[in-house]
Design an enzyme around this catalytic site. Structure first.
Site, PDB file in Angstrom:
ATOM      1  CG  ASN A 265      -1.972   1.061   1.195  1.00 34.48           C
ATOM      2  OD1 ASN A 265      -1.662   2.238   1.025  1.00 34.48           O
ATOM      3  ND2 ASN A 265      -3.226   0.664   1.361  1.00 34.48           N
TER       4      ASN A 265
ATOM      5  CG  ASP B 100       1.634  -8.600  -4.149  1.00 34.52           C
ATOM      6  OD1 ASP B 100       1.958  -9.409  -3.252  1.00 34.52           O
ATOM      7  OD2 ASP B 100       0.526  -8.624  -4.712  1.00 34.52           O
TER       8      ASP B 100
ATOM      9  CG  ASN C  75       6.484  -8.159   9.826  1.00 39.13           C
ATOM     10  OD1 ASN C  75       6.161  -8.766  10.833  1.00 39.13           O
ATOM     11  ND2 ASN C  75       5.670  -7.287   9.223  1.00 39.13           N
TER      12      ASN C  75
ATOM     13  CE1 TYR D  20       0.586 -17.321   8.963  1.00 40.92           C
ATOM     14  CE2 TYR D  20      -0.034 -18.672  10.844  1.00 40.92           C
ATOM     15  CZ  TYR D  20       0.549 -17.533  10.327  1.00 40.92           C
ATOM     16  OH  TYR D  20       1.114 -16.608  11.177  1.00 40.92           O
TER      17      TYR D  20
ATOM     18  CE  LYS E 199       4.114 -16.937   9.398  1.00 37.49           C
ATOM     19  NZ  LYS E 199       5.022 -15.814   9.022  1.00 37.49           N
TER      20      LYS E 199
END
Length: 261
Positions: free
Chosen positions: A35, A60, A87, A152, A156
Site C-alpha cells: 500500500n 507485492d 515480516n 499457514y 511457519k
C-alpha cells in the site's frame, strides 16, 4: 554510507512497531509494503520523529520477481543493509481441499519463498562484511500442524526450521539469524485470514498480545543474537508442551481452536 534496515510489511502491525524501534536506534530504513498510501504516511511519521532517512518501495511479495526488485532497489540506493526483517506474511483459514489454490500458492510465495530468497540475497553481503542481523517472523504455529490453517502452519514451520539452520551456518561469520514466534497478536492478520471468530482469539486464559510488545521482544532478541524467541510466557509454555504431547492430541487441539465460530 549509513547503516540501513530493510523491513517487509513495515507499515502495519509488528512490522510497523519494529520500524519505529529500529529507527530509534539510528538506522535508515527501507520499508516494503503493497500500500503506497501507508508507506508514505509511515515515512513521514518516522522521519519527523527520528533523525533517519526512510525510503519506501511498493512491492507485492506474491510476485516471484519482488525479492530481486527489493535487492536491486537497495543496491541502487547504495544502502549497507545491516538488518533484514522478513515480516510480511498472511494466512488463510478453512479445509485445504476447499481453499482457492491460487491464493494458497501466493501464501507460500510470500511466507516461504520470498523470505528464503531475501535471506539468501542479503545474507551474502553480510557474511562478506562479517556483520549483519536477520529477523524472520514465524509464529507459535511453527511448532505443530494446524488443521483449518494447514498451509499457514506448515509455512511457519519452514521459517522456524530454516532460520535455526541458517543461524548455525553463519554464526561464526559475525552474522546472526533470529526467528520470532509470536502467538495471537492484535494486528490486521485475523481480519485478512477471516478468522475473527476463532476460539484462538477468545481464550480468556491467553489474551492477545499487543504488536508493540511483541516487536520489542523480537528486536531485543535480534540485538542479542538469539536464534529463537517466543513472545510471551503462555506462548512459550504452549510451544514447549507440544514436545511432550502425542501428535494425535496436538492435531485435535489445533483443529478445535482454529474453528471459526
Amino acid at each position: 554510507m549509513t547503516k540501513t534496515a530493510i523491513i517487509t510489511g513495515g507499515t502495519v502491525g509488528i512490522g510497523y512497531e519494529l520500524s519505529k524501534l529500529i529507527a530509534a536506534d539510528g538506522y535508515d530504513l527501507i520499508l516494503v509494503a503493497r500500500n503506497e498510501k501507508n508507506l508514505k504516511s509511515v515515512k513521514r511519521e518516522i522521519e519527523s520523529s527520528y533523525r533517519v532517512k526512510v525510503e519506501t518501495l511498493s512491492a507485492d511479495l506474491s510476485d516471484p520477481k519482488a525479492p530481486k526488485k527489493i535487492f536491486d532497489f537497495a543496491k541502487k540506493s547504495k544502502a549497507i543493509v545491516e538488518i533484514l526483517v522478513n515480516n510480511a506474511g498472511f494466512g488463510t483459514s478453512g479445509r485445504f481441499d476447499r481453499m482457492d489454490l491460487a491464493k494458497e500458492l501466493d501464501m507460500i510465495q510470500v511466507n516461504v519463498t520470498a523470505l528464503a530468497e531475501l535471506t539468501h540475497r542479503f545474507l551474502q553481503g553480510m557474511v562478506e562484511r562479517k556483520r549483519g542481523k536477520i529477523l524472520n517472523v514465524a509464529s507459535t504455529s511453527s511448532f505443530q500442524p494446524g488443521p483449518n490453517m494447514a498451509n499457514y502452519y506448515a509455512g511457519k514451520a519452514y521459517v522456524l526450521s530454516f532460520s535455526e539452520a541458517v543461524y548455525e551456518d553463519v554464526k561464526d561469520d559475525g552474522v546472526t539469524v533470529t526467528v520470532l514466534c509470536p502467538g495471537p497478536t492484535k494486528t490486521e492478520f485475523f481480519e485478512r485470514a477471516e478468522i475473527t471468530k476463532s476460539k484462538l482469539l477468545n481464550n480468556p486464559l491467553a489474551p492477545m498480545m499487543s504488536a508493540d510488545s511483541v516487536a520489542k521482544i523480537g528486536y531485543d532478541a535480534l540485538k542479542k543474537g538469539k536464534p529463537v524467541v517466543i513472545a510471551g510466557v503462555f506462548n512459550w509454555l504452549l510451544a514447549q508442551s507440544v514436545r511432550f504431547t502425542p501428535r494425535l492430541v496436538v492435531r485435535k487441539i489445533a483443529k478445535f481452536i482454529n474453528q471459526n465460530g
